[in-house]
Design a protein around this motif. Structure first.
Motif, PDB file in Angstrom:
ATOM      1  N   ASN A 125     -49.237  22.509 -34.377  1.00 26.81           N
ATOM      2  CA  ASN A 125     -49.029  23.376 -35.168  1.00 26.81           C
ATOM      3  C   ASN A 125     -49.161  24.973 -34.687  1.00 26.81           C
ATOM      4  OD1 ASN A 125     -49.582  21.778 -37.837  1.00 26.81           O
ATOM      5  ND2 ASN A 125     -51.301  21.195 -36.467  1.00 26.81           N
ATOM      6  N   GLY A 126     -49.195  24.992 -33.256  1.00 21.19           N
ATOM      7  CA  GLY A 126     -49.037  26.274 -32.987  1.00 21.19           C
ATOM      8  C   GLY A 126     -50.489  27.623 -33.139  1.00 21.19           C
ATOM      9  N   VAL A 127     -51.663  26.919 -32.776  1.00 20.01           N
ATOM     10  CA  VAL A 127     -52.608  27.503 -33.031  1.00 20.01           C
ATOM     11  C   VAL A 127     -53.816  27.618 -31.826  1.00 20.01           C
ATOM     12  CG1 VAL A 127     -54.558  27.922 -34.503  1.00 20.01           C
ATOM     13  CG2 VAL A 127     -52.641  27.244 -35.527  1.00 20.01           C
ATOM     14  N   LEU A 128     -54.035  28.547 -31.532  1.00 22.09           N
ATOM     15  CA  LEU A 128     -55.370  28.777 -30.637  1.00 22.09           C
ATOM     16  C   LEU A 128     -56.608  28.772 -31.371  1.00 22.09           C
ATOM     17  CD1 LEU A 128     -56.262  29.373 -27.594  1.00 22.09           C
ATOM     18  CD2 LEU A 128     -56.058  31.785 -28.149  1.00 22.09           C
ATOM     19  N   TYR A 129     -57.731  27.960 -30.696  1.00 28.37           N
ATOM     20  CA  TYR A 129     -59.046  27.851 -31.191  1.00 28.37           C
ATOM     21  C   TYR A 129     -59.974  28.418 -30.061  1.00 28.37           C
ATOM     22  CZ  TYR A 129     -57.214  25.354 -35.237  1.00 28.37           C
ATOM     23  OH  TYR A 129     -56.670  25.022 -36.496  1.00 28.37           O
ATOM     24  N   GLY A 130     -61.173  29.261 -30.448  1.00 32.69           N
ATOM     25  CA  GLY A 130     -62.075  29.456 -29.364  1.00 32.69           C
ATOM     26  C   GLY A 130     -63.589  29.464 -30.134  1.00 32.69           C
ATOM     27  N   LEU A 191     -56.729  19.161 -38.907  1.00 26.91           N
ATOM     28  CA  LEU A 191     -55.774  20.436 -38.718  1.00 26.91           C
ATOM     29  C   LEU A 191     -55.050  20.741 -39.795  1.00 26.91           C
ATOM     30  CD1 LEU A 191     -55.125  19.863 -34.920  1.00 26.91           C
ATOM     31  CD2 LEU A 191     -56.727  21.436 -35.731  1.00 26.91           C
ATOM     32  N   CYS A 192     -55.073  21.795 -40.253  1.00 28.38           N
ATOM     33  CA  CYS A 192     -54.295  22.597 -41.200  1.00 28.38           C
ATOM     34  C   CYS A 192     -52.603  22.312 -40.716  1.00 28.38           C
ATOM     35  CB  CYS A 192     -54.319  24.109 -41.283  1.00 28.38           C
ATOM     36  SG  CYS A 192     -55.900  24.444 -42.074  1.00 28.38           S
ATOM     37  N   GLN A 193     -51.749  21.868 -41.485  1.00 27.60           N
ATOM     38  CA  GLN A 193     -50.672  21.657 -40.996  1.00 27.60           C
ATOM     39  C   GLN A 193     -49.763  22.995 -41.469  1.00 27.60           C
ATOM     40  OE1 GLN A 193     -49.395  18.766 -39.519  1.00 27.60           O
ATOM     41  NE2 GLN A 193     -51.565  18.655 -39.558  1.00 27.60           N
ATOM     42  N   GLY A 194     -48.921  23.260 -40.607  1.00 30.67           N
ATOM     43  CA  GLY A 194     -48.194  24.501 -40.693  1.00 30.67           C
ATOM     44  C   GLY A 194     -48.835  25.836 -40.445  1.00 30.67           C
ATOM     45  N   THR A 195     -48.123  26.828 -40.095  1.00 34.44           N
ATOM     46  CA  THR A 195     -48.719  28.160 -39.310  1.00 34.44           C
ATOM     47  C   THR A 195     -48.074  29.188 -40.138  1.00 34.44           C
ATOM     48  OG1 THR A 195     -47.116  28.037 -37.740  1.00 34.44           O
ATOM     49  CG2 THR A 195     -49.124  26.972 -37.125  1.00 34.44           C
ATOM     50  N   SER A 196     -48.015  29.219 -41.588  1.00 30.04           N
ATOM     51  CA  SER A 196     -47.285  30.311 -41.887  1.00 30.04           C
ATOM     52  C   SER A 196     -48.313  31.567 -42.200  1.00 30.04           C
ATOM     53  CB  SER A 196     -46.965  29.882 -43.528  1.00 30.04           C
ATOM     54  OG  SER A 196     -47.814  29.443 -44.214  1.00 30.04           O
ATOM     55  N   THR A 197     -49.846  31.322 -41.945  1.00 30.68           N
ATOM     56  CA  THR A 197     -50.360  32.612 -42.305  1.00 30.68           C
ATOM     57  C   THR A 197     -51.747  32.436 -41.187  1.00 30.68           C
ATOM     58  OG1 THR A 197     -51.983  33.456 -43.565  1.00 30.68           O
ATOM     59  CG2 THR A 197     -51.672  31.178 -43.931  1.00 30.68           C
ATOM     60  N   LYS A 198     -51.781  33.635 -40.330  1.00 28.10           N
ATOM     61  CA  LYS A 198     -52.869  33.524 -39.569  1.00 28.10           C
ATOM     62  C   LYS A 198     -54.422  33.477 -40.077  1.00 28.10           C
ATOM     63  CE  LYS A 198     -52.806  38.632 -39.193  1.00 28.10           C
ATOM     64  NZ  LYS A 198     -52.367  39.627 -38.316  1.00 28.10           N
ATOM     65  N   SER A 199     -54.645  33.569 -41.366  1.00 31.35           N
ATOM     66  CA  SER A 199     -55.887  33.695 -42.102  1.00 31.35           C
ATOM     67  C   SER A 199     -56.314  32.432 -42.680  1.00 31.35           C
ATOM     68  CB  SER A 199     -55.622  34.970 -43.264  1.00 31.35           C
ATOM     69  OG  SER A 199     -54.925  34.506 -44.235  1.00 31.35           O
ATOM     70  N   SER A 200     -55.522  31.367 -42.770  1.00 28.74           N
ATOM     71  CA  SER A 200     -55.881  30.138 -43.246  1.00 28.74           C
ATOM     72  C   SER A 200     -56.943  29.652 -42.217  1.00 28.74           C
ATOM     73  CB  SER A 200     -54.798  29.218 -42.955  1.00 28.74           C
ATOM     74  OG  SER A 200     -53.384  29.386 -43.662  1.00 28.74           O
ATOM     75  N   ALA A 201     -57.926  28.954 -43.406  1.00 24.66           N
ATOM     76  CA  ALA A 201     -59.238  28.531 -42.717  1.00 24.66           C
ATOM     77  C   ALA A 201     -59.193  27.062 -42.412  1.00 24.66           C
ATOM     78  CB  ALA A 201     -60.444  28.744 -43.726  1.00 24.66           C
ATOM     79  N   ILE A 202     -59.955  26.713 -41.660  1.00 26.27           N
ATOM     80  CA  ILE A 202     -60.177  25.387 -41.255  1.00 26.27           C
ATOM     81  C   ILE A 202     -60.590  24.534 -42.433  1.00 26.27           C
ATOM     82  CG2 ILE A 202     -61.516  23.417 -40.001  1.00 26.27           C
ATOM     83  CD1 ILE A 202     -61.466  25.421 -37.622  1.00 26.27           C
ATOM     84  N   ASN A 203     -59.875  23.478 -42.590  1.00 26.52           N
ATOM     85  CA  ASN A 203     -60.116  22.609 -43.684  1.00 26.52           C
ATOM     86  C   ASN A 203     -61.051  21.349 -43.252  1.00 26.52           C
ATOM     87  OD1 ASN A 203     -58.430  24.249 -45.387  1.00 26.52           O
ATOM     88  ND2 ASN A 203     -56.653  22.991 -45.140  1.00 26.52           N
ATOM     89  N   ASN A 204     -61.943  20.960 -44.267  1.00 25.67           N
ATOM     90  CA  ASN A 204     -62.491  19.592 -43.975  1.00 25.67           C
ATOM     91  C   ASN A 204     -63.437  19.457 -42.699  1.00 25.67           C
ATOM     92  OD1 ASN A 204     -61.180  18.514 -46.330  1.00 25.67           O
ATOM     93  ND2 ASN A 204     -59.329  18.298 -44.843  1.00 25.67           N
TER      94      ASN A 204
END
Length: 211
Positions: A125-130, A191-204
């Motif tokens: 999904n193209g996301v870095l987590y820290g 994980l949230c599917q798709g990366t259209s917005t950088k402000s999307s929060a983690i689900n579930n």
């Protein structure tokens, strides 16, 4: 050798640091990186050398912090990330630069936490987590933003824990896991599917514990 007996193991190098807290491999370019304690160094070794003697390892950079506790590589976009303690920086280096000198590294963000103890990349999904120390935040950055400025990073969740020492992604099933201190939880997030917005929060986000 099987790596199943003491005689199979050798010391590749004795660094100048008190500890090596993080390792990451750039498989595309064949390079090993190591993050150190006490002096905030990032070591580098090209696999073509064998990485089996002290002369094979060099100091890629002496960072502006004391400890490099986490390293992660975004192979898709060719970027190395490093999380530091005591200032909570996330460092960034474009792998095509060689990542072999201080000028190749920049501070992607100052999290304002005491440390970034864990990093992982969701390549699907193209996301870095820290994972942070201090307030137990999980930070999130969509890789398409560049993850090279403070505004690219958001707090995905503020947990009840103080520190996230570990993060990992199950790419097959699309799940992020995080290991915490001081209650010893393992958090789980689909994980949230798709990366259209950088402000999307983690689900579930849930806590996985034994019965």
């Amino acid at each position: 050798t099987g790596c199943d007996s003491t005689t199979d193991f050798t010391v590749a190098t004795d660094t100048s640091a008190t500890a090596i807290d993080a390792l990451a491999i750039d498989q595309t370019n064949g390079v090993l990186y190591g993050g150190s304690s006490s002096n905030g160094l990032i070591f580098r070794c090209a696999f073509s050398t064998g990485c089996d003697s002290a002369t094979d390892f060099t100091v890629a950079t002496d960072t502006a912090d004391f400890f490099i506790y986490s390293l992660a590589i975004d192979q898709t976009n060719g970027v190395l990330y490093g999380g530091s303690v005591s200032n909570g920086f996330i460092f960034r280096c474009v792998l095509s630069s060689g990542c072999d000198s201080a000028t190749d590294f920049t501070v992607a963000t100052d999290t304002a936490e005491t440390g970034v103890y864990s990093l992982t990349v969701d390549q699907t999904n193209g996301v870095l987590y820290g994972g942070s120390g201090g307030n137990g935040f999980i930070f999130r950055c969509v890789l398409s933003t560049g993850c090279d400025s403070v505004t690219d990073f958001t707090v995905a969740t503020d947990t009840t824990e103080s520190t996230f020492y570990s993060l990992t992604v199950d790419q097959t099933n699309g799940v992020l896991y995080g290991g915490s201190n001081a209650s010893g939880y393992i958090f789980r997030c689909v994980l949230c599917q798709g990366t259209s917005t950088k402000s999307s929060a983690i689900n579930n986000l849930t806590i996985q514990t034994g019965a």
